[in-house]
Design a protein around this motif. Structure first.
Motif, short mmCIF file in Angstrom:
data_model
loop_
_atom_site.label_atom_id
_atom_site.label_comp_id
_atom_site.label_asym_id
_atom_site.label_seq_id
_atom_site.Cartn_x
_atom_site.Cartn_y
_atom_site.Cartn_z
N GLU A 1 -5.17 3.29 -15.24
CA GLU A 1 -5.07 4.57 -15.58
C GLU A 1 -3.66 4.86 -16.00
OE1 GLU A 1 -9.02 6.57 -13.53
OE2 GLU A 1 -7.18 6.83 -12.67
N ASN A 2 -2.74 4.28 -15.26
CA ASN A 2 -1.06 4.41 -15.35
C ASN A 2 -0.46 3.35 -16.39
OD1 ASN A 2 -0.93 6.78 -13.55
ND2 ASN A 2 -1.15 5.31 -11.67
N GLY A 3 -1.51 2.84 -16.97
CA GLY A 3 -0.88 1.87 -18.08
C GLY A 3 -0.68 0.51 -17.88
N SER A 4 -1.11 -0.03 -16.87
CA SER A 4 -0.93 -1.48 -16.37
C SER A 4 -1.89 -2.39 -17.33
CB SER A 4 -0.98 -1.69 -14.86
OG SER A 4 -1.25 -3.07 -14.61
N THR A 5 -1.32 -3.06 -18.18
CA THR A 5 -2.22 -3.79 -18.90
C THR A 5 -2.76 -5.07 -18.14
OG1 THR A 5 -0.26 -5.07 -19.93
CG2 THR A 5 -1.05 -3.64 -21.21
N LEU A 6 -2.10 -5.40 -17.04
CA LEU A 6 -2.73 -6.56 -16.12
C LEU A 6 -3.79 -5.96 -15.52
CD1 LEU A 6 0.62 -7.97 -14.34
CD2 LEU A 6 -0.92 -9.45 -15.77
N ALA A 7 -3.80 -4.70 -15.00
CA ALA A 7 -5.11 -4.13 -14.41
C ALA A 7 -6.27 -4.09 -15.31
CB ALA A 7 -4.56 -2.85 -13.82
N LYS B 1 0.94 -1.28 -0.06
CA LYS B 1 -0.08 -0.03 0.03
C LYS B 1 0.94 1.31 0.13
CE LYS B 1 -3.92 2.40 2.03
NZ LYS B 1 -5.17 2.04 3.13
N GLU B 2 1.95 1.17 0.74
CA GLU B 2 2.81 2.58 0.82
C GLU B 2 3.29 2.72 -0.60
OE1 GLU B 2 3.61 4.55 3.21
OE2 GLU B 2 2.39 3.49 4.71
N ALA B 3 3.89 1.46 -1.26
CA ALA B 3 4.50 1.79 -2.55
C ALA B 3 3.16 2.23 -3.51
CB ALA B 3 5.07 0.29 -3.02
N ALA B 4 2.13 1.51 -3.35
CA ALA B 4 0.90 2.27 -4.39
C ALA B 4 0.75 3.64 -4.20
CB ALA B 4 -0.29 1.41 -4.00
N ILE B 5 0.51 4.03 -3.10
CA ILE B 5 0.51 5.25 -2.65
C ILE B 5 1.53 6.39 -3.55
CG2 ILE B 5 0.27 7.20 -0.82
CD1 ILE B 5 -1.07 4.91 0.82
N SER B 6 2.81 5.84 -3.31
CA SER B 6 3.86 6.45 -3.80
C SER B 6 4.06 6.54 -5.04
CB SER B 6 5.26 5.94 -3.25
OG SER B 6 5.34 5.88 -1.94
N GLY B 7 3.11 5.59 -5.91
CA GLY B 7 2.74 5.78 -7.37
C GLY B 7 3.51 4.65 -8.25
N VAL C 1 -11.26 -2.79 -6.92
CA VAL C 1 -11.55 -1.96 -8.20
C VAL C 1 -10.89 -0.65 -8.21
CG1 VAL C 1 -13.43 -0.73 -9.46
CG2 VAL C 1 -13.65 -3.20 -8.65
N ARG C 2 -10.93 0.11 -7.09
CA ARG C 2 -10.40 1.35 -6.74
C ARG C 2 -8.64 1.33 -7.19
NH1 ARG C 2 -8.33 5.39 -3.22
NH2 ARG C 2 -8.01 4.02 -1.62
N TRP C 3 -7.99 0.11 -6.56
CA TRP C 3 -6.58 0.34 -7.08
C TRP C 3 -6.32 -0.35 -8.24
CZ3 TRP C 3 -3.22 3.01 -4.75
CH2 TRP C 3 -3.54 3.68 -3.46
N MET C 4 -7.16 -1.15 -8.71
CA MET C 4 -6.89 -1.67 -10.34
C MET C 4 -7.21 -0.53 -11.20
SD MET C 4 -6.60 -5.00 -10.40
CE MET C 4 -6.61 -6.22 -9.58
N CYS C 5 -8.45 0.28 -10.95
CA CYS C 5 -8.56 1.60 -11.86
C CYS C 5 -7.10 2.44 -11.76
CB CYS C 5 -9.81 2.03 -11.47
SG CYS C 5 -11.43 1.50 -11.81
N ARG C 6 -6.77 2.66 -10.60
CA ARG C 6 -5.53 3.44 -10.53
C ARG C 6 -4.31 2.92 -11.40
NH1 ARG C 6 -3.74 6.43 -5.15
NH2 ARG C 6 -5.79 6.82 -5.06
N ALA C 7 -4.10 1.68 -11.49
CA ALA C 7 -3.21 1.01 -12.03
C ALA C 7 -3.25 0.99 -13.55
CB ALA C 7 -2.91 -0.60 -11.56
N GLN D 1 0.41 -0.87 -7.24
CA GLN D 1 -1.21 -0.48 -7.28
C GLN D 1 -2.16 -1.69 -7.92
OE1 GLN D 1 -0.93 2.91 -9.90
NE2 GLN D 1 -0.50 4.41 -8.35
N TYR D 2 -1.57 -2.37 -8.81
CA TYR D 2 -2.22 -3.63 -9.47
C TYR D 2 -2.24 -4.62 -8.26
CZ TYR D 2 -2.70 -7.91 -11.74
OH TYR D 2 -3.07 -9.40 -11.92
#
Length: 351
Positions: free
Chosen positions: A267-273, A227-233, A259-265, A238-239
């Protein structure tokens, strides 16, 4: 045309601590930025001290010249200043001159001499020089490539508080680079860097805590650092955090957070998400059933080269009427970025 300096080794800009001053306003002491006039006076003072022969001023003024729109004249002047400071025995000057030789900036590249100067500065206790000499040993710049030597100097820099040294030492112990695999040592170094706020170390530590062959592995700690790493971007974090909330790994199940964290990933280009969200829409799990939207996300992931999406897309095409497929294709075409597409398909109210 002169060659560009080798960007493998970076010259950091001058410290910004001196760009603030103590000020008294209304009886309260506060820090404030230097005004333009004050900054100019400070630079003029640094230059005059350098001309007067002060080795510290020579080194810092050379650093300024090398990082503030450098050109041929600035590079040559910096070289003269640094050579004088090196003659005076200043280790910071050896470090900076070593970087110039590694980069070939203002001087012909000489990796052997550059590595020698970096090592001398590192032995004199300059943490940044320890980092740069470790990199030289890792890559084989000016000395035979040696993961063992690199690890030694990563540890030295890490012990001096350098997050990059802590992170690289942790990864070396985790992956067995220059040493035997040692998850306990990896955790020790990565934890120091993670607590200092380094996102890459937070993510690496989160993944380390998922290793079942390590007795001290802890899914709860993994979720915490993920979560710390996800918040840091960190997009992969995030995925993976979304997967944690979906599966209950290391804590509670929370489909909305998943869903919220999958969407964030995504939006940042994660094809896995993107492919996971497509699965949610295709099955009605965690998101309302919507096959055209599922197709649109899968198509976007396939367009970005995701092998799984490319393999799954033909079967999903067969499930959609041509009209719905054309509509979904149009959405993918109109939304130029993954962020725009995800925001259209999964509104905030569903996250």
């Amino acid at each position: 045309m002169p060659r560009r300096p080798d960007s493998t080794f970076v010259i950091r800009a001058p410290e910004t601590a001196g760009s603030h001053v103590l000020d008294l306003l209304g009886g309260v002491v506060r820090h404030r930025p230097l005004s333009g006039e004050e900054a100019l006076r400070a630079l003029q003072k640094l230059e005059s001290d350098a001309i007067a022969g002060n080795p510290e001023a020579q080194t810092e003024f050379a650093r300024y010249l090398l990082t503030d729109a450098p050109d041929f004249r600035k590079n040559r002047r910096s070289l003269i200043l640094l050579k004088n400071a090196v003659k005076a025995g200043l280790p910071q000057a050896k470090h900076l001159l070593g970087l110039l030789m590694m980069r070939g900036q203002g001087v012909k590249a000489d990796h052997v001499e550059g590595a020698k100067l970096l090592k001398e500065a590192a032995l004199a206790g300059i943490p940044d020089a320890a980092l740069d000499f470790a990199k030289a040993a890792q890559l084989g710049y000016g000395l035979p490539a040696s993961p063992e030597t690199a690890l030694y100097w990563w540890r030295i820099a890490g012990a001096q508080g350098k997050v990059t040294g802590q992170r690289n030492a942790g990864i070396a112990y985790r992956d067995g680079i220059g040493t035997a695999v040692d998850p306990d040592q990896a955790a020790k170094w990565l934890t120091q860097a993670a607590k200092a706020g380094d996102p890459e170390s937070q993510y690496a530590l989160a993944r380390l805590h998922l290793q079942r062959n390590w007795e001290a592995h802890d899914p709860d700690e993994s979720r915490r650092w993920m979560k710390e790493a996800a918040i840091s971007g960190v997009v992969d974090a995030q995925y993976r955090l979304g997967v944690f909330f979906w599966s209950g790994r290391g804590g509670r199940v929370d489909l909305r957070e998943a869903v919220r964290w999958m969407c964030r990933a995504a939006e940042n280009g994660s094809t896995l998400a993107m492919t996971t969200l497509s699965g949610f829409l295709l099955t009605g799990n965690a998101l309302p059933l919507n096959r055209p939207y599922a197709y649109a996300l899968l198509k976007a992931a396939a367009d970005l080269g995701d092998a799984s999406a490319l393999a799954t897309l033909p079967s999903l095409v067969m499930m959609l009427p041509p009209r719905e497929r054309r509509r979904a294709d149009q959405m993918v075409k109109e939304d130029k970025t993954s962020k725009m597409l995800v925001e259209r398909l999964i509104p905030r109210s569903e996250r």
